[in-house]
Design a protein around this motif. Structure first.
Motif, PDB file in Angstrom:
ATOM      1  N   PRO A  72     -25.014  16.686  14.744  1.00 39.47           N
ATOM      2  CA  PRO A  72     -24.591  15.840  15.865  1.00 39.47           C
ATOM      3  C   PRO A  72     -24.480  16.603  17.177  1.00 39.47           C
ATOM      4  O   PRO A  72     -24.328  15.989  18.232  1.00 39.47           O
ATOM      5  N   ASP A  73     -24.543  17.942  17.125  1.00 41.95           N
ATOM      6  CA  ASP A  73     -24.352  18.769  18.317  1.00 41.95           C
ATOM      7  C   ASP A  73     -25.658  19.175  18.986  1.00 41.95           C
ATOM      8  O   ASP A  73     -25.647  19.911  19.970  1.00 41.95           O
ATOM      9  N   ALA A  74     -26.786  18.710  18.471  1.00 43.12           N
ATOM     10  CA  ALA A  74     -28.083  19.039  19.068  1.00 43.12           C
ATOM     11  C   ALA A  74     -28.122  18.527  20.506  1.00 43.12           C
ATOM     12  O   ALA A  74     -27.493  17.515  20.828  1.00 43.12           O
ATOM     13  N   PRO A  75     -28.835  19.228  21.378  1.00 37.05           N
ATOM     14  CA  PRO A  75     -28.873  18.833  22.794  1.00 37.05           C
ATOM     15  C   PRO A  75     -29.799  17.637  23.040  1.00 37.05           C
ATOM     16  O   PRO A  75     -30.772  17.717  23.789  1.00 37.05           O
ATOM     17  N   THR A  76     -29.509  16.538  22.336  1.00 41.42           N
ATOM     18  CA  THR A  76     -30.229  15.282  22.520  1.00 41.42           C
ATOM     19  C   THR A  76     -29.185  14.173  22.488  1.00 41.42           C
ATOM     20  O   THR A  76     -28.059  14.384  22.056  1.00 41.42           O
ATOM     21  N   ALA A  77     -29.555  12.997  22.885  1.00 39.01           N
ATOM     22  CA  ALA A  77     -28.639  11.857  22.816  1.00 39.01           C
ATOM     23  C   ALA A  77     -28.588  11.275  21.410  1.00 39.01           C
ATOM     24  O   ALA A  77     -27.784  10.397  21.135  1.00 39.01           O
ATOM     25  N   SER A  78     -29.449  11.775  20.513  1.00 43.58           N
ATOM     26  CA  SER A  78     -29.522  11.201  19.163  1.00 43.58           C
ATOM     27  C   SER A  78     -29.297  12.218  18.060  1.00 43.58           C
ATOM     28  O   SER A  78     -29.574  11.935  16.906  1.00 43.58           O
ATOM     29  N   GLY A  79     -28.788  13.405  18.392  1.00 46.62           N
ATOM     30  CA  GLY A  79     -28.590  14.418  17.364  1.00 46.62           C
ATOM     31  C   GLY A  79     -29.921  14.920  16.831  1.00 46.62           C
ATOM     32  O   GLY A  79     -30.966  14.774  17.483  1.00 46.62           O
ATOM     33  N   TRP A  80     -29.903  15.525  15.641  1.00 50.27           N
ATOM     34  CA  TRP A  80     -31.127  16.086  15.054  1.00 50.27           C
ATOM     35  C   TRP A  80     -31.046  15.957  13.538  1.00 50.27           C
ATOM     36  O   TRP A  80     -30.100  16.435  12.908  1.00 50.27           O
ATOM     37  N   TRP A  81     -32.041  15.308  12.951  1.00 43.95           N
ATOM     38  CA  TRP A  81     -32.117  15.118  11.507  1.00 43.95           C
ATOM     39  C   TRP A  81     -32.879  16.273  10.879  1.00 43.95           C
ATOM     40  O   TRP A  81     -34.040  16.510  11.191  1.00 43.95           O
ATOM     41  N   HIS A  82     -32.217  16.987   9.962  1.00 50.54           N
ATOM     42  CA  HIS A  82     -32.800  18.138   9.278  1.00 50.54           C
ATOM     43  C   HIS A  82     -33.320  17.804   7.888  1.00 50.54           C
ATOM     44  O   HIS A  82     -34.165  18.526   7.360  1.00 50.54           O
ATOM     45  N   TRP A  83     -32.773  16.731   7.286  1.00 50.75           N
ATOM     46  CA  TRP A  83     -33.157  16.422   5.910  1.00 50.75           C
ATOM     47  C   TRP A  83     -32.850  14.965   5.639  1.00 50.75           C
ATOM     48  O   TRP A  83     -31.744  14.485   5.903  1.00 50.75           O
ATOM     49  N   ILE A  84     -33.841  14.258   5.100  1.00 52.24           N
ATOM     50  CA  ILE A  84     -33.663  12.862   4.700  1.00 52.24           C
ATOM     51  C   ILE A  84     -34.427  12.667   3.390  1.00 52.24           C
ATOM     52  O   ILE A  84     -35.661  12.635   3.375  1.00 52.24           O
ATOM     53  N   ALA A  85     -33.681  12.566   2.304  1.00 52.05           N
ATOM     54  CA  ALA A  85     -34.275  12.309   0.989  1.00 52.05           C
ATOM     55  C   ALA A  85     -33.735  10.969   0.506  1.00 52.05           C
ATOM     56  O   ALA A  85     -32.520  10.766   0.471  1.00 52.05           O
ATOM     57  N   VAL A  86     -34.616  10.050   0.167  1.00 50.71           N
ATOM     58  CA  VAL A  86     -34.203   8.693  -0.200  1.00 50.71           C
ATOM     59  C   VAL A  86     -34.706   8.325  -1.594  1.00 50.71           C
ATOM     60  O   VAL A  86     -35.561   9.008  -2.159  1.00 50.71           O
ATOM     61  N   ASP A  87     -34.155   7.231  -2.094  1.00 49.85           N
ATOM     62  CA  ASP A  87     -34.552   6.643  -3.380  1.00 49.85           C
ATOM     63  C   ASP A  87     -34.250   7.554  -4.568  1.00 49.85           C
ATOM     64  O   ASP A  87     -34.954   7.510  -5.590  1.00 49.85           O
ATOM     65  N   LEU A  88     -33.185   8.356  -4.473  1.00 45.63           N
ATOM     66  CA  LEU A  88     -32.738   9.125  -5.623  1.00 45.63           C
ATOM     67  C   LEU A  88     -32.134   8.156  -6.630  1.00 45.63           C
ATOM     68  O   LEU A  88     -31.394   7.251  -6.248  1.00 45.63           O
ATOM     69  N   PRO A  89     -32.431   8.320  -7.918  1.00 46.39           N
ATOM     70  CA  PRO A  89     -31.932   7.376  -8.925  1.00 46.39           C
ATOM     71  C   PRO A  89     -30.417   7.460  -9.100  1.00 46.39           C
ATOM     72  O   PRO A  89     -29.791   8.477  -8.799  1.00 46.39           O
ATOM     73  N   ALA A  90     -29.842   6.388  -9.622  1.00 44.38           N
ATOM     74  CA  ALA A  90     -28.388   6.285  -9.791  1.00 44.38           C
ATOM     75  C   ALA A  90     -27.838   7.300 -10.780  1.00 44.38           C
ATOM     76  O   ALA A  90     -26.650   7.614 -10.724  1.00 44.38           O
ATOM     77  N   ASP A  91     -28.667   7.833 -11.662  1.00 40.31           N
ATOM     78  CA  ASP A  91     -28.177   8.832 -12.609  1.00 40.31           C
ATOM     79  C   ASP A  91     -28.300  10.260 -12.078  1.00 40.31           C
ATOM     80  O   ASP A  91     -27.921  11.220 -12.753  1.00 40.31           O
ATOM     81  N   ALA A  92     -28.792  10.429 -10.856  1.00 42.42           N
ATOM     82  CA  ALA A  92     -28.861  11.759 -10.237  1.00 42.42           C
ATOM     83  C   ALA A  92     -27.472  12.139  -9.732  1.00 42.42           C
ATOM     84  O   ALA A  92     -26.814  11.342  -9.066  1.00 42.42           O
ATOM     85  N   THR A  93     -27.027  13.331 -10.071  1.00 44.09           N
ATOM     86  CA  THR A  93     -25.721  13.803  -9.606  1.00 44.09           C
ATOM     87  C   THR A  93     -25.806  15.205  -9.020  1.00 44.09           C
ATOM     88  O   THR A  93     -24.781  15.811  -8.722  1.00 44.09           O
ATOM     89  N   GLU A  94     -27.032  15.699  -8.835  1.00 45.88           N
ATOM     90  CA  GLU A  94     -27.185  17.046  -8.302  1.00 45.88           C
ATOM     91  C   GLU A  94     -28.605  17.240  -7.788  1.00 45.88           C
ATOM     92  O   GLU A  94     -29.557  16.674  -8.317  1.00 45.88           O
ATOM     93  N   LEU A  95     -28.715  18.062  -6.758  1.00 47.65           N
ATOM     94  CA  LEU A  95     -30.011  18.585  -6.321  1.00 47.65           C
ATOM     95  C   LEU A  95     -29.899  20.103  -6.392  1.00 47.65           C
ATOM     96  O   LEU A  95     -28.954  20.691  -5.854  1.00 47.65           O
ATOM     97  N   ALA A  96     -30.848  20.727  -7.049  1.00 54.65           N
ATOM     98  CA  ALA A  96     -30.857  22.177  -7.180  1.00 54.65           C
ATOM     99  C   ALA A  96     -31.181  22.821  -5.835  1.00 54.65           C
ATOM    100  O   ALA A  96     -31.791  22.197  -4.954  1.00 54.65           O
ATOM    101  N   ARG A  97     -30.791  24.054  -5.691  1.00 51.56           N
ATOM    102  CA  ARG A  97     -31.156  24.824  -4.500  1.00 51.56           C
ATOM    103  C   ARG A  97     -32.683  24.820  -4.387  1.00 51.56           C
ATOM    104  O   ARG A  97     -33.388  25.029  -5.367  1.00 51.56           O
ATOM    105  N   GLY A  98     -33.177  24.525  -3.190  1.00 49.83           N
ATOM    106  CA  GLY A  98     -34.614  24.486  -2.953  1.00 49.83           C
ATOM    107  C   GLY A  98     -35.267  23.150  -3.230  1.00 49.83           C
ATOM    108  O   GLY A  98     -36.461  22.987  -2.989  1.00 49.83           O
TER     109      GLY A  98
END
Length: 179
Positions: A72-98
């Motif tokens: 939220p602190d990026a020098p823009t009026a809209s912040g900066w998105w670094h990561w967007i991962a969608v559609d993870l299944p309901a039984d997912a409870t972890e993402l491994a490093r990497g």
């Protein structure tokens, strides 16, 4: 009439403070400490590797998840998105490093939406010189198994769908400043 610029010590508000409230749940990481400093392994100019994330205690009825990282602190009026991962299944409870390196690291039919670098993956902290920036790692518990979006959907549109379908939200915040 003129407006004075905010003092440099003021920070942008956190966007989640302005959204409809939803229950929170636990988000932990073996790589990040909430309120701590982002390790070099997860910084864009260094390791640029997504951190390990694990979540629990999400609301009953959760049908899917999304994971985001936002500055939220990026020098823009809209912040900066670094990561967007969608559609993870309901039984997912972890993402491994990497796991954010490519869609191959994500479970089920999950995929990466274009971030602001732009890339279809995790891209770590890369603030300009100056005060530390905050990086909000968020797991969004959703009432749908899939958002019906594509890999090039704009981040603002993804954010709209995440808000419309949120049944819970877990947040972990770290900071990073250029050395």
């Amino acid at each position: 009439m003129s407006e004075e610029a905010p003092a440099m010590s003021q920070r942008a508000p956190l966007p989640y403070e302005f959204l409809p409230p939803v229950p929170s749940f636990e988000l932990t990481s073996t790589d990040l400490t909430d309120g701590g400093t982002m390790p070099a392994a997860h910084v864009h100019s260094d390791g640029n590797e997504s951190p390990q994330l694990a979540w629990s205690g999400f609301p009953a009825g959760t049908r899917g998840f999304a994971v985001t990282c936002y500055d939220p602190d990026a020098p823009t009026a809209s912040g900066w998105w670094h990561w967007i991962a969608v559609d993870l299944p309901a039984d997912a409870t972890e993402l491994a490093r990497g796991a954010g390196g490519s869609d191959d690291g994500l479970p089920g039919a999950a995929f990466h939406v274009r971030n602001d670098f732009p890339g279809h993956r995790y891209d770590g902290a890369a603030p300009p010189p100056g005060p530390a920036h905050r990086y909000l790692f968020v797991v969004h518990a959703l009432d749908v198994p899939a958002l019906g979006l594509g890999p090039d959907t704009p981040a603002a549109v993804v954010g709209f769908h995440l808000t419309a379908h949120a049944v819970g939200r877990a947040l972990l915040t770290v900071e990073y400043a250029q050395p």
